[in-house]
Design an enzyme around this catalytic site. Structure first.
Site, PDB file in Angstrom:
ATOM      1  N   SER A 102      15.663 -29.539  -6.817  1.00  0.00           N
ATOM      2  CA  SER A 102      14.985 -28.480  -7.569  1.00  0.00           C
ATOM      3  C   SER A 102      14.056 -29.012  -8.656  1.00  0.00           C
ATOM      4  O   SER A 102      13.117 -28.322  -9.047  1.00  0.00           O
ATOM      5  CB  SER A 102      16.019 -27.544  -8.188  1.00  0.00           C
ATOM      6  OG  SER A 102      16.960 -28.264  -8.946  1.00  0.00           O
ATOM      7  N   LYS A 125      16.644 -16.650  -5.232  1.00  0.00           N
ATOM      8  CA  LYS A 125      15.336 -17.314  -5.275  1.00  0.00           C
ATOM      9  C   LYS A 125      14.423 -16.625  -4.253  1.00  0.00           C
ATOM     10  O   LYS A 125      13.900 -15.545  -4.555  1.00  0.00           O
ATOM     11  CB  LYS A 125      15.501 -18.810  -5.046  1.00  0.00           C
ATOM     12  CG  LYS A 125      16.428 -19.449  -6.105  1.00  0.00           C
ATOM     13  CD  LYS A 125      16.456 -20.928  -6.043  1.00  0.00           C
ATOM     14  CE  LYS A 125      17.617 -21.538  -6.809  1.00  0.00           C
ATOM     15  NZ  LYS A 125      17.634 -21.263  -8.245  1.00  0.00           N
ATOM     16  N   HIS A 128      16.921 -23.982  -2.629  1.00  0.00           N
ATOM     17  CA  HIS A 128      15.459 -23.901  -2.678  1.00  0.00           C
ATOM     18  C   HIS A 128      14.815 -24.007  -1.291  1.00  0.00           C
ATOM     19  O   HIS A 128      13.582 -24.026  -1.193  1.00  0.00           O
ATOM     20  CB  HIS A 128      14.885 -24.989  -3.589  1.00  0.00           C
ATOM     21  CG  HIS A 128      15.135 -24.711  -5.043  1.00  0.00           C
ATOM     22  ND1 HIS A 128      14.294 -23.927  -5.805  1.00  0.00           N
ATOM     23  CD2 HIS A 128      16.149 -25.076  -5.856  1.00  0.00           C
ATOM     24  CE1 HIS A 128      14.770 -23.836  -7.034  1.00  0.00           C
ATOM     25  NE2 HIS A 128      15.896 -24.530  -7.093  1.00  0.00           N
TER      26      HIS A 128
END
Ligand SMILES: Cc1ncc(COP(=O)(O)O)c(C=O)c1O
Length: 394
Positions: A182, A241, A210
């Site tokens: 990340s 996310k 991610h």
């Protein structure tokens, strides 16, 4: 008079302020989107993990509103005590199918998914091989398991092999890696790591927070990206996310998912995601299954920003994903850069110690499908101006 037992905290807070390392959290007056309102000003937002622009998408809002009408807002108690909604089961089945996994279970967050999984699989007699740059939630999950942890060098498969070869006298073994790191935006060599896991009879776990909605066909994640279906035992994901909501998921082997329903402590002892969250996540799966357009737009935008920033002369490190770090070094420079961007109309928070090592402060430029081509041009012009003013670029 007795001394103040909290005096040390006040001292520490003062030190953080003095060193310029105190976190300064902005207050948003608008939804999370390509543009946000802060202190009454509209700013271009380049710091959210809202990769696909779903956090404020009309379809997501409608799905959440309909779920409130049908199921209300609160879960009442943990799922094992008060039951679970049909929506939760639907989301888990849909996510498993989307990711081509045997089964899936959801948690309140990605952090919780890690805290549930590692201690349920590993104990005091066991050994975990963990990438040195793994996310804080993996580090905490490993500590909670009481297993011995061996850190291998970041993304270094030869070092991983060496560490495995020299380890002895343990019970079960496991390799854990982030999928996309990340802070740097680089991708774990999961295909090579998988071969090492198979050759040594180790459980393989990847945290794809991610990569979910970003990597793989139509955003199916890192396991799909490397075509490793059925070979990675357990995949952690987040719904906060790319999915634009909040929540965590564990997908993979059915035995692991069934075990987490019996032994995953955040599942047993903490209430679940709320119904509107779950309904919005189901809508995200619908949208991802209907079209790859958002994922493609995210990558197009990220490439425009990457090429633009590199052409300007910025150091973007090892990034290979829509996370693009601008490596600046000192915390004070990163904070000054962030403040000047903010004044010029771009919101990007500085990332400093302890989130990254001392001397490796950076700005993380987080890209989104929600940005228009004009947004990207405007942002690049502002990065160029601030970069020149601070003599980071020529
Ligand atoms: C690799 C990784 N795992 C887990 C998490 C935590 O996810 P959540 O915000 O859903 O708790 C993050 C979030 O930053 C992350 O980057």
């Amino acid at each position: 008079m007795t001394s103040n037992p909290l005096a040390w905290i006040e001292d520490e807070l003062e030190q953080l302020q003095k060193a310029g390392l105190a976190l300064n959290i902005r207050t948003l007056e608008s939804p999370m989107d390509a543009w946000v309102t802060i202190d009454g000003r509209r700013l271009l937002n380049f710091c959210a993990n809202n990769y696909l622009g779903l956090a404020n998408h009309p379809r997501m809002r409608r799905a959440a509103q309909e779920a409130i009408e049908r199921f209300g807002v609160g879960p009442g108690a943990v799922r094992v005590i008060a039951g679970t909604t049909a929506l939760h089961i639907e989301l888990e089945e849909r996510l498993a199918a989307f990711k081509h996994a045997e089964a899936c279970i959801t948690f309140q967050s990605g952090f919780m998914a890690n805290l549930a999984t590692v201690p349920a699989l590993m104990g005091a007699e066991d050994l975990i091989f963990s990438d040195e740059l793994n996310h804080a939630s993996i580090i905490d999950a490993c500590r909670l398991s009481r297993a011995k942890v061996v850190r291998y060098r970041h993304n270094d498969v030869d070092d991983l092999r060496r560490q495995i070869d020299t380890a002895s006298g343990y019970g079960r073994g496991m390799i854990i890696t982030d999928g996309v790191f990340s802070m740097d935006g680089d991708i774990a060599p999961l295909d090579a790591i998988c071969e090492v896991a198979e050759a040594n009879g180790l459980i393989l776990m990847v945290d794809d927070a991610h990569g979910e909605g970003v990597l793989g066909r139509g955003g199916r994640g890192i396991v799909d990206h490397f075509d490793l279906h059925g070979r990675v035992h357990v995949e952690i994901g987040t719904l906060s996310k790319a999915f634009g909501v909040v929540g965590g998921l564990v997908a993979g082997k059915r035995s692991i998912v069934d075990w987490l329903r019996q032994r995953g402590r955040p599942f047993l002892f903490s209430s679940a995601m709320t119904a509107p969250d779950v309904a919005a996540c189901i809508e995200a799966v619908n949208m991802l299954e209907e079209s790859e357009e958002l994922v493609q737009r995210l990558w197009r935008n990220a490439e425009v920003m990457r090429q633009g920033l590199v052409a300007l002369g910025f150091d973007t490190g090892e990034s290979a994903t829509p996370i693009i770090p601008l490596m600046l070094g000192e915390a004070a420079l990163a904070q000054d850069f962030s403040r000047r961007l903010f004044a010029a109309g771009v919101f990007v928070t500085a990332t400093v110690y302890p989130t990254v090592p001392m001397g490796k402060a950076r700005l993380r430029v987080m890209n989104s499908a929600a940005h228009s081509p004009e947004d990207l041009d405007k942002a690049l012009a502002i990065f160029a101006q601030v970069g020149r003013d601070l003599e980071v670029i020529d």
